[in-house]
Write a protein that holds these residues in place. Structure first.
Motif, PDB file in Angstrom:
ATOM      1  N   ALA A  13      -3.910  11.823  -9.777  1.00  0.00           N
ATOM      2  CA  ALA A  13      -4.962  11.418  -9.445  1.00  0.00           C
ATOM      3  C   ALA A  13      -5.180   9.758  -9.107  1.00  0.00           C
ATOM      4  CB  ALA A  13      -6.100  11.512 -11.059  1.00  0.00           C
ATOM      5  N   LYS A  14      -3.489   9.258  -9.986  1.00  0.00           N
ATOM      6  CA  LYS A  14      -3.337   7.766  -8.946  1.00  0.00           C
ATOM      7  C   LYS A  14      -2.487   7.778  -7.759  1.00  0.00           C
ATOM      8  CE  LYS A  14      -2.772   5.756 -13.833  1.00  0.00           C
ATOM      9  NZ  LYS A  14      -2.372   6.161 -14.816  1.00  0.00           N
ATOM     10  N   ALA A  15      -1.989   8.658  -7.158  1.00  0.00           N
ATOM     11  CA  ALA A  15      -1.576   9.246  -6.040  1.00  0.00           C
ATOM     12  C   ALA A  15      -2.959   8.721  -4.600  1.00  0.00           C
ATOM     13  CB  ALA A  15      -0.351  10.082  -6.100  1.00  0.00           C
ATOM     14  N   LEU A  16      -3.829   9.820  -5.324  1.00  0.00           N
ATOM     15  CA  LEU A  16      -4.600   9.738  -4.169  1.00  0.00           C
ATOM     16  C   LEU A  16      -5.950   8.827  -4.520  1.00  0.00           C
ATOM     17  CD1 LEU A  16      -5.854  13.863  -5.266  1.00  0.00           C
ATOM     18  CD2 LEU A  16      -4.385  13.331  -2.956  1.00  0.00           C
ATOM     19  N   THR A  17      -5.550   8.001  -5.338  1.00  0.00           N
ATOM     20  CA  THR A  17      -6.653   6.791  -4.995  1.00  0.00           C
ATOM     21  C   THR A  17      -5.872   5.234  -3.891  1.00  0.00           C
ATOM     22  OG1 THR A  17      -7.389   6.939  -8.038  1.00  0.00           O
ATOM     23  CG2 THR A  17      -7.278   4.854  -6.708  1.00  0.00           C
ATOM     24  N   LEU A  18      -4.860   5.793  -4.037  1.00  0.00           N
ATOM     25  CA  LEU A  18      -3.798   4.994  -3.609  1.00  0.00           C
ATOM     26  C   LEU A  18      -3.916   5.094  -2.336  1.00  0.00           C
ATOM     27  CD1 LEU A  18      -1.709   2.654  -3.191  1.00  0.00           C
ATOM     28  CD2 LEU A  18       0.383   4.171  -3.391  1.00  0.00           C
ATOM     29  N   LEU A  19      -4.182   6.399  -2.089  1.00  0.00           N
ATOM     30  CA  LEU A  19      -3.889   7.247  -0.589  1.00  0.00           C
ATOM     31  C   LEU A  19      -5.006   7.143   0.083  1.00  0.00           C
ATOM     32  CD1 LEU A  19      -2.397   9.354   1.755  1.00  0.00           C
ATOM     33  CD2 LEU A  19      -3.557  11.124   0.184  1.00  0.00           C
ATOM     34  N   GLY A  20      -6.079   7.019  -0.659  1.00  0.00           N
ATOM     35  CA  GLY A  20      -7.741   6.431  -0.072  1.00  0.00           C
ATOM     36  C   GLY A  20      -7.384   4.739  -0.086  1.00  0.00           C
ATOM     37  N   GLU A  21      -6.853   4.667   0.044  1.00  0.00           N
ATOM     38  CA  GLU A  21      -6.791   3.305  -0.404  1.00  0.00           C
ATOM     39  C   GLU A  21      -6.425   2.747   1.586  1.00  0.00           C
ATOM     40  OE1 GLU A  21      -5.663   0.862  -3.903  1.00  0.00           O
ATOM     41  OE2 GLU A  21      -7.205   1.160  -4.625  1.00  0.00           O
ATOM     42  N   LEU A  22      -4.474   3.173   1.114  1.00  0.00           N
ATOM     43  CA  LEU A  22      -4.245   3.792   2.836  1.00  0.00           C
ATOM     44  C   LEU A  22      -4.532   3.907   4.002  1.00  0.00           C
ATOM     45  CD1 LEU A  22      -0.658   4.585   1.226  1.00  0.00           C
ATOM     46  CD2 LEU A  22      -1.296   2.163   2.097  1.00  0.00           C
ATOM     47  N   LEU A  23      -5.759   4.894   3.449  1.00  0.00           N
ATOM     48  CA  LEU A  23      -6.177   5.512   4.795  1.00  0.00           C
ATOM     49  C   LEU A  23      -7.599   4.567   4.826  1.00  0.00           C
ATOM     50  CD1 LEU A  23      -6.420   9.336   3.582  1.00  0.00           C
ATOM     51  CD2 LEU A  23      -5.089   8.202   5.033  1.00  0.00           C
ATOM     52  N   ASP A  24      -8.029   4.038   4.055  1.00  0.00           N
ATOM     53  CA  ASP A  24      -8.962   2.936   4.196  1.00  0.00           C
ATOM     54  C   ASP A  24      -8.709   1.855   5.070  1.00  0.00           C
ATOM     55  OD1 ASP A  24     -11.454   4.983   3.099  1.00  0.00           O
ATOM     56  OD2 ASP A  24     -11.169   2.911   1.452  1.00  0.00           O
ATOM     57  N   GLU A  25      -7.093   1.299   4.464  1.00  0.00           N
ATOM     58  CA  GLU A  25      -7.230  -0.016   5.122  1.00  0.00           C
ATOM     59  C   GLU A  25      -6.006   0.448   6.479  1.00  0.00           C
ATOM     60  OE1 GLU A  25      -2.723  -2.865   4.764  1.00  0.00           O
ATOM     61  OE2 GLU A  25      -3.397  -1.392   2.741  1.00  0.00           O
ATOM     62  N   GLU A  26      -5.870   1.686   6.749  1.00  0.00           N
ATOM     63  CA  GLU A  26      -5.768   2.284   8.286  1.00  0.00           C
ATOM     64  C   GLU A  26      -6.881   2.397   9.026  1.00  0.00           C
ATOM     65  OE1 GLU A  26      -3.034   6.232  10.262  1.00  0.00           O
ATOM     66  OE2 GLU A  26      -4.315   6.530   8.302  1.00  0.00           O
ATOM     67  N   PHE A  27      -7.269   2.619   8.968  1.00  0.00           N
ATOM     68  CA  PHE A  27      -8.570   2.181   9.276  1.00  0.00           C
ATOM     69  C   PHE A  27      -9.333   1.770   9.602  1.00  0.00           C
ATOM     70  CE2 PHE A  27     -13.581   2.726  10.301  1.00  0.00           C
ATOM     71  CZ  PHE A  27     -14.171   3.576  10.980  1.00  0.00           C
ATOM     72  N   SER A  28      -9.110   0.276   9.387  1.00  0.00           N
ATOM     73  CA  SER A  28      -9.224  -1.498   9.658  1.00  0.00           C
ATOM     74  C   SER A  28      -8.736  -1.703   9.938  1.00  0.00           C
ATOM     75  CB  SER A  28      -9.394  -2.323   8.003  1.00  0.00           C
ATOM     76  OG  SER A  28      -8.392  -2.480   7.791  1.00  0.00           O
ATOM     77  N   LEU A  29      -6.927  -0.658  10.113  1.00  0.00           N
ATOM     78  CA  LEU A  29      -6.472  -1.329  11.411  1.00  0.00           C
ATOM     79  C   LEU A  29      -6.777  -0.919  12.371  1.00  0.00           C
ATOM     80  CD1 LEU A  29      -2.956  -1.522   8.861  1.00  0.00           C
ATOM     81  CD2 LEU A  29      -4.320  -3.718  10.095  1.00  0.00           C
TER      82      LEU A  29
END
Length: 154
Positions: A13-29
Protein backbone atom coordinates in the motif's frame (compact mmCIF):
# COMPACT_ATOMS: atom_id res chain seq x y z
CA UNK A 1 1.67 -15.69 9.57
CA UNK A 2 -0.87 -12.89 9.94
CA UNK A 3 1.81 -10.36 10.88
CA UNK A 4 3.93 -11.31 7.83
CA UNK A 5 1.01 -10.95 5.45
CA UNK A 6 -0.19 -7.74 7.11
CA UNK A 7 3.33 -6.26 6.90
CA UNK A 8 3.61 -7.29 3.27
CA UNK A 9 0.27 -5.73 2.34
CA UNK A 10 1.15 -2.59 4.27
CA UNK A 11 4.40 -2.27 2.30
CA UNK A 12 2.48 -2.73 -0.93
CA UNK A 13 0.00 0.00 0.00
CA UNK A 14 2.82 2.41 0.85
CA UNK A 15 4.69 1.50 -2.34
CA UNK A 16 1.59 2.24 -4.41
CA UNK A 17 1.27 5.62 -2.71
CA UNK A 18 4.88 6.36 -3.62
CA UNK A 19 4.31 5.08 -7.16
CA UNK A 20 1.38 7.48 -7.53
CA UNK A 21 3.57 10.38 -6.43
CA UNK A 22 6.32 9.35 -8.86
CA UNK A 23 3.82 9.12 -11.71
CA UNK A 24 2.48 12.59 -10.87
CA UNK A 25 6.02 13.94 -10.89
CA UNK A 26 6.68 12.22 -14.22
CA UNK A 27 3.61 13.91 -15.68
CA UNK A 28 4.80 17.34 -14.57
CA UNK A 29 8.25 16.66 -16.04
CA UNK A 30 6.69 15.55 -19.32
CA UNK A 31 4.71 18.80 -19.45
CA UNK A 32 7.97 20.73 -18.92
CA UNK A 33 9.71 18.66 -21.66
CA UNK A 34 12.49 17.72 -19.23
CA UNK A 35 13.54 14.44 -20.86
CA UNK A 36 16.68 13.97 -18.77
CA UNK A 37 14.71 14.06 -15.53
CA UNK A 38 12.00 11.79 -16.98
CA UNK A 39 14.57 9.17 -17.89
CA UNK A 40 16.04 9.23 -14.39
CA UNK A 41 12.59 8.97 -12.86
CA UNK A 42 11.72 6.02 -15.10
CA UNK A 43 14.50 3.96 -13.51
CA UNK A 44 13.03 4.64 -10.07
CA UNK A 45 9.55 3.70 -11.24
CA UNK A 46 10.78 0.45 -12.78
CA UNK A 47 12.67 -0.50 -9.63
CA UNK A 48 9.61 0.21 -7.48
CA UNK A 49 7.46 -1.93 -9.79
CA UNK A 50 9.99 -4.75 -9.51
CA UNK A 51 9.86 -4.56 -5.72
CA UNK A 52 6.06 -4.53 -5.78
CA UNK A 53 5.99 -7.69 -7.86
CA UNK A 54 8.37 -9.41 -5.42
CA UNK A 55 6.06 -8.44 -2.54
CA UNK A 56 3.00 -9.78 -4.37
CA UNK A 57 4.75 -13.07 -5.16
CA UNK A 58 5.73 -13.37 -1.51
CA UNK A 59 2.10 -13.10 -0.37
CA UNK A 60 1.01 -15.67 -2.95
CA UNK A 61 3.69 -18.10 -1.77
CA UNK A 62 2.79 -17.62 1.91
CA UNK A 63 -0.86 -18.31 1.18
CA UNK A 64 -0.04 -21.31 -0.99
CA UNK A 65 -1.69 -19.75 -4.03
CA UNK A 66 -4.81 -18.76 -2.08
CA UNK A 67 -6.45 -15.36 -2.00
CA UNK A 68 -5.95 -12.74 0.69
CA UNK A 69 -9.68 -12.14 1.09
CA UNK A 70 -10.29 -15.86 1.65
CA UNK A 71 -7.55 -15.90 4.28
CA UNK A 72 -9.06 -12.78 5.91
CA UNK A 73 -12.40 -14.55 6.34
CA UNK A 74 -10.72 -17.32 8.34
CA UNK A 75 -9.19 -14.84 10.82
CA UNK A 76 -10.80 -13.21 13.87
CA UNK A 77 -12.98 -10.22 12.85
CA UNK A 78 -10.48 -7.50 13.86
CA UNK A 79 -7.61 -9.03 11.92
CA UNK A 80 -9.81 -9.90 8.96
CA UNK A 81 -11.14 -6.36 8.80
CA UNK A 82 -7.60 -4.93 8.90
CA UNK A 83 -6.58 -7.13 5.96
CA UNK A 84 -9.72 -6.16 4.04
CA UNK A 85 -8.96 -2.46 4.55
CA UNK A 86 -5.40 -2.91 3.33
CA UNK A 87 -6.62 -4.93 0.37
CA UNK A 88 -9.08 -2.17 -0.57
CA UNK A 89 -6.35 0.48 -0.19
CA UNK A 90 -4.07 -1.54 -2.48
CA UNK A 91 -6.84 -1.95 -5.05
CA UNK A 92 -7.61 1.77 -5.03
CA UNK A 93 -3.90 2.62 -5.29
CA UNK A 94 -3.45 0.29 -8.25
CA UNK A 95 -6.39 1.85 -10.05
CA UNK A 96 -5.12 5.40 -9.41
CA UNK A 97 -1.65 4.46 -10.61
CA UNK A 98 -3.06 2.80 -13.72
CA UNK A 99 -5.06 5.93 -14.59
CA UNK A 100 -2.05 8.20 -14.08
CA UNK A 101 0.22 5.88 -16.07
CA UNK A 102 -2.32 5.97 -18.90
CA UNK A 103 -2.30 9.80 -18.85
CA UNK A 104 1.50 9.82 -18.89
CA UNK A 105 1.54 7.41 -21.82
CA UNK A 106 -0.91 9.52 -23.81
CA UNK A 107 1.12 12.66 -23.16
CA UNK A 108 4.44 11.08 -24.05
CA UNK A 109 3.02 9.56 -27.25
CA UNK A 110 1.50 12.93 -28.15
CA UNK A 111 4.85 14.63 -27.60
CA UNK A 112 6.56 11.97 -29.70
CA UNK A 113 4.06 12.48 -32.54
CA UNK A 114 4.52 16.24 -32.31
CA UNK A 115 8.30 15.90 -32.49
CA UNK A 116 8.08 13.46 -35.39
CA UNK A 117 5.79 15.76 -37.37
CA UNK A 118 8.12 18.69 -36.72
CA UNK A 119 11.13 16.69 -37.91
CA UNK A 120 9.24 15.52 -41.00
CA UNK A 121 8.28 19.12 -41.77
CA UNK A 122 11.85 20.38 -41.36
CA UNK A 123 13.18 17.48 -43.44
CA UNK A 124 10.70 18.25 -46.20
CA UNK A 125 11.73 21.94 -46.15
CA UNK A 126 15.42 21.04 -46.45
CA UNK A 127 15.04 18.69 -49.40
CA UNK A 128 15.15 20.26 -52.85
CA UNK A 129 11.77 20.39 -54.54
CA UNK A 130 12.96 18.39 -57.55
CA UNK A 131 15.17 15.37 -57.53
CA UNK A 132 17.16 16.53 -60.56
CA UNK A 133 18.17 19.87 -59.10
CA UNK A 134 21.85 19.06 -58.94
CA UNK A 135 23.85 18.06 -61.99
CA UNK A 136 26.62 15.55 -62.29
CA UNK A 137 29.30 18.00 -61.33
CA UNK A 138 27.51 19.44 -58.39
CA UNK A 139 26.21 22.47 -60.19
CA UNK A 140 22.63 23.45 -60.50
CA UNK A 141 21.15 22.09 -63.66
CA UNK A 142 19.10 24.42 -65.70
CA UNK A 143 16.44 22.76 -67.70
CA UNK A 144 15.49 24.68 -70.80
CA UNK A 145 12.58 23.26 -72.68
CA UNK A 146 13.69 24.86 -75.93
CA UNK A 147 16.58 26.86 -77.22
CA UNK A 148 16.21 30.39 -76.01
CA UNK A 149 18.26 33.23 -77.32
CA UNK A 150 15.61 35.69 -76.45
CA UNK A 151 13.41 35.49 -73.48
CA UNK A 152 10.68 37.87 -72.53
CA UNK A 153 7.06 38.63 -72.87
CA UNK A 154 5.05 39.93 -75.74
Amino acid sequence: MYSLIYGNLDRQAKALTLLGELLDEEFSLLVKHDTEAVMGLEFSIHELLRQLSVEKESVIRRLGGGKVLDYAQMLPPEQGEALNELWNAIDEGEQNCARQASRNTELSLGLMDQSKHMLDYLHARLLPPQQDTYGRQGRYTQSRPAAALLSGRL
